[in-house]
Design a protein around this motif. Structure first.
Motif, short mmCIF file in Angstrom:
data_model
loop_
_atom_site.label_atom_id
_atom_site.label_comp_id
_atom_site.label_asym_id
_atom_site.label_seq_id
_atom_site.Cartn_x
_atom_site.Cartn_y
_atom_site.Cartn_z
N PHE A 109 0.81 -1.22 0.00
CA PHE A 109 0.00 0.00 0.00
C PHE A 109 0.85 1.27 0.00
O PHE A 109 0.43 2.29 -0.56
N GLN A 110 2.02 1.23 0.60
CA GLN A 110 2.79 2.46 0.74
C GLN A 110 3.63 2.80 -0.48
O GLN A 110 4.39 3.77 -0.46
N THR A 111 3.45 2.05 -1.57
CA THR A 111 4.03 2.48 -2.83
C THR A 111 3.43 3.81 -3.28
O THR A 111 4.00 4.51 -4.11
N ARG A 112 2.27 4.16 -2.69
CA ARG A 112 1.65 5.46 -3.02
C ARG A 112 2.60 6.60 -2.69
O ARG A 112 2.63 7.61 -3.41
N ARG A 113 3.37 6.47 -1.62
CA ARG A 113 4.28 7.54 -1.22
C ARG A 113 5.38 7.73 -2.26
O ARG A 113 5.75 8.87 -2.59
N LYS A 114 5.88 6.65 -2.77
CA LYS A 114 6.88 6.72 -3.84
C LYS A 114 6.30 7.41 -5.07
O LYS A 114 6.95 8.27 -5.68
N MET A 161 7.70 10.90 -6.74
CA MET A 161 8.19 10.85 -8.11
C MET A 161 7.40 11.75 -9.04
O MET A 161 7.92 12.23 -10.05
N HIS A 162 6.12 11.98 -8.71
CA HIS A 162 5.29 12.86 -9.52
C HIS A 162 5.80 14.31 -9.48
O HIS A 162 5.76 15.02 -10.49
N TYR A 163 6.30 14.73 -8.33
CA TYR A 163 6.74 16.11 -8.16
C TYR A 163 8.26 16.27 -8.24
O TYR A 163 8.74 17.39 -8.44
N LEU A 164 9.00 15.18 -8.11
CA LEU A 164 10.45 15.29 -8.03
C LEU A 164 11.08 14.09 -8.72
O LEU A 164 10.88 12.95 -8.30
N ASP A 190 11.68 26.05 -4.04
CA ASP A 190 10.87 25.18 -4.89
C ASP A 190 10.89 23.73 -4.41
O ASP A 190 10.51 22.82 -5.16
N GLY A 191 11.32 23.51 -3.16
CA GLY A 191 11.27 22.18 -2.58
C GLY A 191 9.86 21.84 -2.08
O GLY A 191 9.03 22.74 -1.86
N PHE A 192 9.60 20.57 -1.89
CA PHE A 192 8.27 20.10 -1.51
C PHE A 192 8.27 19.49 -0.11
O PHE A 192 9.26 18.90 0.33
N MET A 193 7.13 19.63 0.57
CA MET A 193 6.92 18.98 1.85
C MET A 193 5.68 18.09 1.74
O MET A 193 4.65 18.51 1.23
N MET A 240 -1.12 16.29 2.95
CA MET A 240 -0.82 17.67 2.57
C MET A 240 0.48 17.68 1.77
O MET A 240 1.50 17.13 2.21
N ILE A 241 0.45 18.28 0.60
CA ILE A 241 1.66 18.52 -0.18
C ILE A 241 1.80 20.03 -0.32
O ILE A 241 0.86 20.71 -0.75
#
Length: 308
Positions: free
Chosen positions: A83-88, A92-95, A178-181, A297-298
């Motif tokens: 299930f936690q492949t969602r985090r990857k 990867m979508h943003y970075l 331009d970094g992401f959290m 939250m992104i």
């Protein structure tokens, strides 16, 4: 913090918010065992009181909290990895590449899932009983580094701190422009939380200190200076399904997760299979209508927010 009067058999009522330190809009919600729960309508955040000192808190994190041994551990690892492949995918979508800081990394499974495309620094608290030697055991707020990161992630970790705003402020300073959290968290304002009340599995006192709502996190992120990119509920079935089961069993004072991890027995797990199947459909429905108990939250640190 000051206490003023007794409430429904509890010792007293808190006088000020743990976050904004104001008293006007703080309300007692309920009590569970020896912990009191409060909500600040200024911060839109809940918190636990009293909160144990660090040495006392350690006893609530048993030796199997981070790693579950045996067959149960193998089953849990498979489910979480799936299930936690969602985090990857989110990252990867943003970075496409870069440096990532994982705050509250546990055994650094997220870092392992990313492969060699990213340089990942994994942190956890000094008292953690983590086996992975690559994980730095440090006090994040006191941690000094010259590194700056393209992304910083809080995967189900921000709720463990009594100082979420300070954590986000520190993370903001460590982000490149331009970094992401990325912040994944239990939604204190979800339907399940309201329905189960003090029996909600994700309260988990005192390991969880802060109880985050969508509005509360919006305020925290805004004050930090980050720009919201996405905010909403997410289908995190490894937490949602087990959380619903755990919430139900909490009503009869059966703390299922700790029982399974400490006793390492699968018998109780097999007995729960019929209930488990029913809950799967419940959580799928909640995910469809945007009522998953887990939120994401992104946010982004834009160059216009940087001080000259």
């Amino acid at each position: 913090m000051n206490f003023k009067k007794n409430i429904t058999g509890n010792k007293s009522k808190i006088a000020q918010c743990s976050f904004c330190h104001k008293a006007k809009n703080v309300k007692f919600i309920f009590a569970d065992r020896k912990f009191n729960f409060f909500f600040c309508f200024t911060c839109h955040m809940g918190f636990t009181y009293p909160y144990p000192k660090p040495k006392e808190l350690e006893k609530y994190y048993h030796e199997n909290y981070w790693v579950t041994p045996g067959l149960l551990g193998f089953f849990r690892k498979y489910v979480f990895d799936f299930f936690q492949t969602r985090r990857k995918r989110w990252v990867m979508h943003y970075l496409s590449k870069g440096k990532i800081l994982d705050v509250g990394a546990g055994e650094a499974k997220f870092a392992k899932s990313l492969g060699n495309r990213y340089q990942v620094t994994s942190l956890d608290v000094p008292s953690s009983k983590i086996i992975n030697k690559s994980v730095l055991k440090v006090n994040f707020l006191k941690w000094q580094t010259s590194n700056r990161f393209d992304a910083i992630v809080f995967w189900e970790s921000l709720e463990h701190t009594p100082k979420p705003e300070q954590y986000l402020q520190k993370a903001y300073k460590l982000l490149k422009k331009d970094g992401f959290m990325f912040i994944e968290y239990p939604r204190f304002d979800s339907f399940e939380s309201r329905f189960f009340n003090k029996y909600w599995f994700h309260l988990d006192p005192p390991r969880h200190y802060s109880y985050i709502t969508e509005k509360g996190l919006e305020l925290l992120v805004s004050r930090t200076g980050l720009l919201r990119v996405f905010h909403g509920s997410v289908a995190a079935f490894e937490y949602a399904i087990w959380g619903f089961i755990g919430s139900t069993l909490n009503i009869i004072n059966l703390r299922i997760t700790d029982i399974l991890k400490q006793n390492r027995s699968l018998i109780l797990l097999f007995l729960l299979i019929p209930f488990f199947i029913m809950v799967v459909f419940i959580e799928i429905f909640f995910a469809i209508i945007g009522q998953s108990p887990i939120g994401l939250m992104i946010a982004k640190k834009e160059s216009k927010n940087l001080a000259p």
